[in-house]
Scaffold this motif. Structure first.
Motif, PDB file in Angstrom:
ATOM      1  N   PRO A   6      -0.116  16.146  15.263  1.00 11.14           N
ATOM      2  CA  PRO A   6      -0.909  16.233  14.033  1.00 11.14           C
ATOM      3  C   PRO A   6      -0.247  15.408  12.930  1.00 11.14           C
ATOM      4  N   VAL A   7      -1.052  14.830  12.055  1.00 13.75           N
ATOM      5  CA  VAL A   7      -0.552  13.962  10.993  1.00 13.75           C
ATOM      6  C   VAL A   7      -0.444  14.768   9.706  1.00 13.75           C
ATOM      7  N   SER A   8       0.723  14.710   9.074  1.00 11.90           N
ATOM      8  CA  SER A   8       0.921  15.420   7.810  1.00 11.90           C
ATOM      9  C   SER A   8       0.804  14.440   6.640  1.00 11.90           C
ATOM     10  N   ARG A   9       0.689  15.011   5.465  1.00 13.65           N
ATOM     11  CA  ARG A   9       0.640  14.205   4.240  1.00 13.65           C
ATOM     12  C   ARG A   9       1.919  13.368   4.116  1.00 13.65           C
ATOM     13  N   SER A  10       3.052  13.957   4.467  1.00 11.30           N
ATOM     14  CA  SER A  10       4.315  13.215   4.368  1.00 11.30           C
ATOM     15  C   SER A  10       4.357  12.052   5.359  1.00 11.30           C
ATOM     16  N   ASP A  11       3.722  12.191   6.542  1.00  9.94           N
ATOM     17  CA  ASP A  11       3.634  11.072   7.502  1.00  9.94           C
ATOM     18  C   ASP A  11       2.864   9.908   6.870  1.00  9.94           C
ATOM     19  N   ILE A  12       1.750  10.235   6.223  1.00 13.74           N
ATOM     20  CA  ILE A  12       0.920   9.205   5.586  1.00 13.74           C
ATOM     21  C   ILE A  12       1.700   8.537   4.457  1.00 13.74           C
ATOM     22  N   GLU A  13       2.381   9.338   3.654  1.00 13.28           N
ATOM     23  CA  GLU A  13       3.163   8.791   2.545  1.00 13.28           C
ATOM     24  C   GLU A  13       4.288   7.891   3.037  1.00 13.28           C
ATOM     25  N   LEU A  14       4.933   8.277   4.134  1.00  9.98           N
ATOM     26  CA  LEU A  14       5.999   7.457   4.705  1.00  9.98           C
ATOM     27  C   LEU A  14       5.453   6.100   5.136  1.00  9.98           C
ATOM     28  N   VAL A  15       4.363   6.107   5.875  1.00 10.97           N
ATOM     29  CA  VAL A  15       3.789   4.850   6.356  1.00 10.97           C
ATOM     30  C   VAL A  15       3.298   4.015   5.176  1.00 10.97           C
ATOM     31  N   HIS A  16       2.712   4.662   4.184  1.00 10.06           N
ATOM     32  CA  HIS A  16       2.278   3.970   2.966  1.00 10.06           C
ATOM     33  C   HIS A  16       3.474   3.245   2.340  1.00 10.06           C
ATOM     34  N   HIS A  17       4.587   3.931   2.193  1.00 13.40           N
ATOM     35  CA  HIS A  17       5.799   3.342   1.613  1.00 13.40           C
ATOM     36  C   HIS A  17       6.298   2.173   2.471  1.00 13.40           C
ATOM     37  N   LEU A  18       6.313   2.351   3.773  1.00 13.76           N
ATOM     38  CA  LEU A  18       6.785   1.280   4.659  1.00 13.76           C
ATOM     39  C   LEU A  18       5.855   0.070   4.614  1.00 13.76           C
ATOM     40  N   ILE A  19       4.561   0.314   4.496  1.00 15.81           N
ATOM     41  CA  ILE A  19       3.607  -0.795   4.363  1.00 15.81           C
ATOM     42  C   ILE A  19       3.880  -1.553   3.064  1.00 15.81           C
ATOM     43  N   GLU A  20       4.145  -0.820   1.985  1.00 17.47           N
ATOM     44  CA  GLU A  20       4.463  -1.484   0.722  1.00 17.47           C
ATOM     45  C   GLU A  20       5.687  -2.390   0.876  1.00 17.47           C
ATOM     46  N   ARG A  21       6.676  -1.933   1.630  1.00 17.00           N
ATOM     47  CA  ARG A  21       7.864  -2.770   1.871  1.00 17.00           C
ATOM     48  C   ARG A  21       7.494  -4.021   2.672  1.00 17.00           C
ATOM     49  N   CYS A  22       6.594  -3.862   3.634  1.00 22.30           N
ATOM     50  CA  CYS A  22       6.119  -5.018   4.405  1.00 22.30           C
ATOM     51  C   CYS A  22       5.388  -6.007   3.494  1.00 22.30           C
ATOM     52  N   LEU A  23       4.591  -5.484   2.574  1.00 20.40           N
ATOM     53  CA  LEU A  23       3.856  -6.344   1.646  1.00 20.40           C
ATOM     54  C   LEU A  23       4.826  -7.138   0.768  1.00 20.40           C
ATOM     55  N   LEU A  24       5.903  -6.494   0.340  1.00 19.50           N
ATOM     56  CA  LEU A  24       6.908  -7.191  -0.471  1.00 19.50           C
ATOM     57  C   LEU A  24       7.557  -8.331   0.303  1.00 19.50           C
ATOM     58  N   MET A  25       7.601  -8.185   1.616  1.00 15.70           N
ATOM     59  CA  MET A  25       8.169  -9.232   2.473  1.00 15.70           C
ATOM     60  C   MET A  25       7.095 -10.211   2.960  1.00 15.70           C
ATOM     61  N   LYS A  26       5.891 -10.074   2.388  1.00 18.35           N
ATOM     62  CA  LYS A  26       4.758 -10.973   2.667  1.00 18.35           C
ATOM     63  C   LYS A  26       4.363 -10.991   4.143  1.00 18.35           C
ATOM     64  N   MET A  27       4.423  -9.826   4.770  1.00 19.20           N
ATOM     65  CA  MET A  27       4.054  -9.716   6.180  1.00 19.20           C
ATOM     66  C   MET A  27       2.545  -9.510   6.306  1.00 19.20           C
ATOM     67  N   SER A  28       1.984 -10.007   7.381  1.00 19.12           N
ATOM     68  CA  SER A  28       0.573  -9.748   7.689  1.00 19.12           C
ATOM     69  C   SER A  28       0.433  -8.323   8.228  1.00 19.12           C
ATOM     70  N   ARG A  29      -0.794  -7.862   8.344  1.00 15.65           N
ATOM     71  CA  ARG A  29      -1.024  -6.525   8.901  1.00 15.65           C
ATOM     72  C   ARG A  29      -0.455  -6.440  10.309  1.00 15.65           C
ATOM     73  N   GLU A  30      -0.662  -7.473  11.109  1.00 13.88           N
ATOM     74  CA  GLU A  30      -0.171  -7.458  12.486  1.00 13.88           C
ATOM     75  C   GLU A  30       1.353  -7.437  12.534  1.00 13.88           C
ATOM     76  N   GLU A  31       1.986  -8.241  11.678  1.00  9.19           N
ATOM     77  CA  GLU A  31       3.449  -8.252  11.617  1.00  9.19           C
ATOM     78  C   GLU A  31       3.985  -6.889  11.185  1.00  9.19           C
ATOM     79  N   CYS A  32       3.309  -6.281  10.228  1.00 11.20           N
ATOM     80  CA  CYS A  32       3.709  -4.959   9.750  1.00 11.20           C
ATOM     81  C   CYS A  32       3.571  -3.923  10.865  1.00 11.20           C
TER      82      CYS A  32
END
Length: 75
Positions: A6-32
């Motif tokens: 099951p997915v928790s709110r904290s799981d979503i928040e963690l992935v959200h944060h990690l995606i933001e870090r990927c965006l800062l590194m200019k990664m594509s969705r696939e690279e992320c």
């Protein structure tokens, strides 16, 4: 995170944060998706789902981001 847990709110928040870090590194969705799968053991489908929801909530940002990704890739 496995796809059967099951997915928790904290799981979503963690992935959200990690995606933001990927965006800062200019990664594509696939690279992320690949990076989170390899380094954080996050199911790529889950990353894609969170990314898609972020795109829906931040249309202008992602439109500009995707445009810059295309420009960077064509150089």
């Amino acid at each position: 995170m496995s796809s059967s847990s099951p997915v928790s709110r904290s799981d979503i928040e963690l992935v959200h944060h990690l995606i933001e870090r990927c965006l800062l590194m200019k990664m594509s969705r696939e690279e992320c998706m690949e990076a989170l799968a390899k380094h954080a053991h996050i199911d790529p489908v889950f990353t894609m789902t969170v990314w898609s929801e972020l795109e829906k909530a931040n249309k202008e940002f992602f439109s500009a981001y995707n445009t810059s990704q295309k420009k960077d890739g064509s150089q």
